[in-house]
Design a protein around this motif. Sequence first.
Motif, PDB file in Angstrom:
ATOM      1  N   SER A 171       0.756  -1.039  -0.106  1.00 50.75           N
ATOM      2  CA  SER A 171       0.096   0.039  -0.093  1.00 50.75           C
ATOM      3  C   SER A 171       0.726   1.270   0.127  1.00 50.75           C
ATOM      4  O   SER A 171       2.016   1.285   0.645  1.00 50.75           O
ATOM      5  CB  SER A 171      -1.005   0.125   1.161  1.00 50.75           C
ATOM      6  OG  SER A 171      -1.341   1.384   1.411  1.00 50.75           O
ATOM      7  N   SER A 172       0.170   2.195  -0.807  1.00 49.95           N
ATOM      8  CA  SER A 172       1.221   3.616  -0.486  1.00 49.95           C
ATOM      9  C   SER A 172       0.028   4.599  -0.023  1.00 49.95           C
ATOM     10  O   SER A 172       0.448   5.900  -0.020  1.00 49.95           O
ATOM     11  CB  SER A 172       1.358   4.023  -2.070  1.00 49.95           C
ATOM     12  OG  SER A 172       0.309   4.251  -2.793  1.00 49.95           O
ATOM     13  N   ARG A 192       1.234   1.072   7.602  1.00 54.85           N
ATOM     14  CA  ARG A 192       0.421   0.294   6.607  1.00 54.85           C
ATOM     15  C   ARG A 192       0.810  -1.204   6.835  1.00 54.85           C
ATOM     16  O   ARG A 192      -0.169  -2.027   6.166  1.00 54.85           O
ATOM     17  CB  ARG A 192       1.083   0.819   5.203  1.00 54.85           C
ATOM     18  CG  ARG A 192       1.135   2.000   4.804  1.00 54.85           C
ATOM     19  CD  ARG A 192       1.934   2.466   3.642  1.00 54.85           C
ATOM     20  NE  ARG A 192       2.127   3.963   3.420  1.00 54.85           N
ATOM     21  CZ  ARG A 192       2.948   4.283   2.934  1.00 54.85           C
ATOM     22  NH1 ARG A 192       3.808   3.854   2.115  1.00 54.85           N
ATOM     23  NH2 ARG A 192       3.021   5.742   2.557  1.00 54.85           N
ATOM     24  N   GLY A 193       1.714  -1.549   7.733  1.00 54.52           N
ATOM     25  CA  GLY A 193       1.826  -3.139   7.999  1.00 54.52           C
ATOM     26  C   GLY A 193       1.333  -3.480   9.255  1.00 54.52           C
ATOM     27  O   GLY A 193       1.603  -4.736   9.590  1.00 54.52           O
ATOM     28  N   ARG A 204      -8.219  -4.202   8.927  1.00 53.39           N
ATOM     29  CA  ARG A 204      -7.691  -2.862   8.393  1.00 53.39           C
ATOM     30  C   ARG A 204      -6.596  -2.584   8.965  1.00 53.39           C
ATOM     31  O   ARG A 204      -6.033  -3.456  10.321  1.00 53.39           O
ATOM     32  CB  ARG A 204      -8.616  -1.827   8.946  1.00 53.39           C
ATOM     33  CG  ARG A 204      -8.657  -1.747  10.379  1.00 53.39           C
ATOM     34  CD  ARG A 204      -9.162  -0.033  10.917  1.00 53.39           C
ATOM     35  NE  ARG A 204      -8.480   0.934  10.172  1.00 53.39           N
ATOM     36  CZ  ARG A 204      -8.677   2.197  10.015  1.00 53.39           C
ATOM     37  NH1 ARG A 204     -10.036   2.675  10.452  1.00 53.39           N
ATOM     38  NH2 ARG A 204      -7.586   3.042   9.648  1.00 53.39           N
ATOM     39  N   THR A 205      -5.559  -1.690   8.491  1.00 54.53           N
ATOM     40  CA  THR A 205      -4.485  -1.392   9.332  1.00 54.53           C
ATOM     41  C   THR A 205      -4.687   0.308   9.493  1.00 54.53           C
ATOM     42  O   THR A 205      -5.749   0.808   9.374  1.00 54.53           O
ATOM     43  CB  THR A 205      -3.303  -1.387   8.207  1.00 54.53           C
ATOM     44  OG1 THR A 205      -3.703  -0.354   6.939  1.00 54.53           O
ATOM     45  CG2 THR A 205      -3.236  -2.746   7.676  1.00 54.53           C
ATOM     46  N   TYR A 206      -3.706   0.971   9.818  1.00 59.15           N
ATOM     47  CA  TYR A 206      -3.780   2.614  10.110  1.00 59.15           C
ATOM     48  C   TYR A 206      -4.243   3.197   8.853  1.00 59.15           C
ATOM     49  O   TYR A 206      -4.595   4.322   9.248  1.00 59.15           O
ATOM     50  CB  TYR A 206      -2.537   2.929  10.628  1.00 59.15           C
ATOM     51  CG  TYR A 206      -2.343   2.605  12.195  1.00 59.15           C
ATOM     52  CD1 TYR A 206      -3.019   3.051  13.348  1.00 59.15           C
ATOM     53  CD2 TYR A 206      -1.007   1.760  12.425  1.00 59.15           C
ATOM     54  CE1 TYR A 206      -2.807   2.486  14.399  1.00 59.15           C
ATOM     55  CE2 TYR A 206      -0.685   1.462  13.700  1.00 59.15           C
ATOM     56  CZ  TYR A 206      -1.685   1.969  14.543  1.00 59.15           C
ATOM     57  OH  TYR A 206      -1.354   1.458  16.053  1.00 59.15           O
ATOM     58  N   THR A 207      -3.899   2.570   7.621  1.00 54.99           N
ATOM     59  CA  THR A 207      -4.193   3.232   6.479  1.00 54.99           C
ATOM     60  C   THR A 207      -5.214   2.748   5.407  1.00 54.99           C
ATOM     61  O   THR A 207      -5.636   3.366   4.640  1.00 54.99           O
ATOM     62  CB  THR A 207      -2.831   3.648   5.773  1.00 54.99           C
ATOM     63  OG1 THR A 207      -2.277   2.169   5.471  1.00 54.99           O
ATOM     64  CG2 THR A 207      -1.773   4.261   6.549  1.00 54.99           C
ATOM     65  N   ASP A 208      -5.532   1.567   5.555  1.00 56.57           N
ATOM     66  CA  ASP A 208      -6.223   0.845   4.646  1.00 56.57           C
ATOM     67  C   ASP A 208      -7.148  -0.207   5.171  1.00 56.57           C
ATOM     68  O   ASP A 208      -6.869  -0.664   6.383  1.00 56.57           O
ATOM     69  CB  ASP A 208      -5.379   0.025   3.574  1.00 56.57           C
ATOM     70  CG  ASP A 208      -4.456   0.992   2.796  1.00 56.57           C
ATOM     71  OD1 ASP A 208      -5.008   1.562   1.734  1.00 56.57           O
ATOM     72  OD2 ASP A 208      -3.449   1.254   3.207  1.00 56.57           O
ATOM     73  N   ALA A 209      -8.363  -0.539   4.486  1.00 59.10           N
ATOM     74  CA  ALA A 209      -9.153  -1.579   4.995  1.00 59.10           C
ATOM     75  C   ALA A 209      -8.953  -2.645   3.737  1.00 59.10           C
ATOM     76  O   ALA A 209      -9.023  -2.283   2.743  1.00 59.10           O
ATOM     77  CB  ALA A 209     -10.738  -1.506   5.151  1.00 59.10           C
TER      78      ALA A 209
END
Length: 351
Positions: free
Chosen positions: A189-190, A201-202, A219-224
């Motif tokens: 992810s970016s 992101r990890g 989810r992560t801190y940035t994406d689901a």
Amino acid sequence: MTRGLGVLVVLPVLAMLVAAGPVAGAAPEAPVTRCALRDRTLDEVSGLAVTPSGPAVVNDSGNATVVYTLAPNCSVASTRQVGVTGRDVEDLARSDGTLWLADIGDNDRRRSNIALIRLPVRGGPTVLRLTYPDGSHDAETLLLPADGRPVIVTKDLGGRSGIYATDVPPTAAATTPLHRVGELDVPLSSTEGGPLGPFGRGLFTGGALSADGRVAAVRTYTDAWLYPVTGGTADDVVAGLRAAPVGVPLPGEPQGEAVAFTADGTLLSAGEAGDSGGTASLRAVPGAAGLVGRAPQTATPAPGSPESGDPPSGPPVVVAEVVVGAVVVLGVLGGVALAVRARRRSGRSRR
């Protein structure tokens, strides 16, 4: 750089990028902010579930164990004291009208057991204790399918986390053992956001199942990351987590830790305000569940995972770090090749 050397190095890098990427398909809509979590009692939201009265949230460690129901403007519409104190409640699920508080956080990895707190619509709580088979783990993700067997995804550095589940629904009569049933890799992810920059992101920080149980979100801190699930058992959830996921970017959240689905498949996200002093929000991605196909394509088990049958091959590596490392190697080899060519040209000019 010579053409042959460039091809030999670039092809493996491209292969890693292709293997690491999520499933291609219709792009998800951008998150829409529904309201800001301005009430200071909601500064450390870690779990989210949808109830008939509105979204319900819980805070994590260091806070009272309370379920807050939100009004449409994200003010606190009602509170419910749970009646027992969790050590570090990190997620919230709802099944058949019952709320389940996931007291599974363990930042220092010192707990001998973790717990689920079952909170029915009426009546008091029940504490259900669980234990890992291989020592302590920090975790923030609970997936609770219809068969009542919890699936927990740990929060591990390195881009690969453990998946644990019970053989039977837990009871209050005795501590129920968890079993390691797989591993979950963080896709590449970016997306920007979170408190830790690229490292965020990890790390898996929360999870949810859709209302029909057919989509699992982790989810992560940035994406689901959304996975297809074909049935209502823990085994179905674990099998779904082996499929390639659909990515839903959730950029710009100070510290995103919570996720849930509404009945129509909208994905809700929330989290903590973070140390920056910002304000967290309740956000929505309409139609997110509909992005996921109904028939998961089982991925090849990771080497060293329990389902692969292979012995562990070493510590896990974040895919992004592997790619960055490959790019660095590519640069070094390119510099060497250029230096060799320059030396050859210099030798020819002297002759």
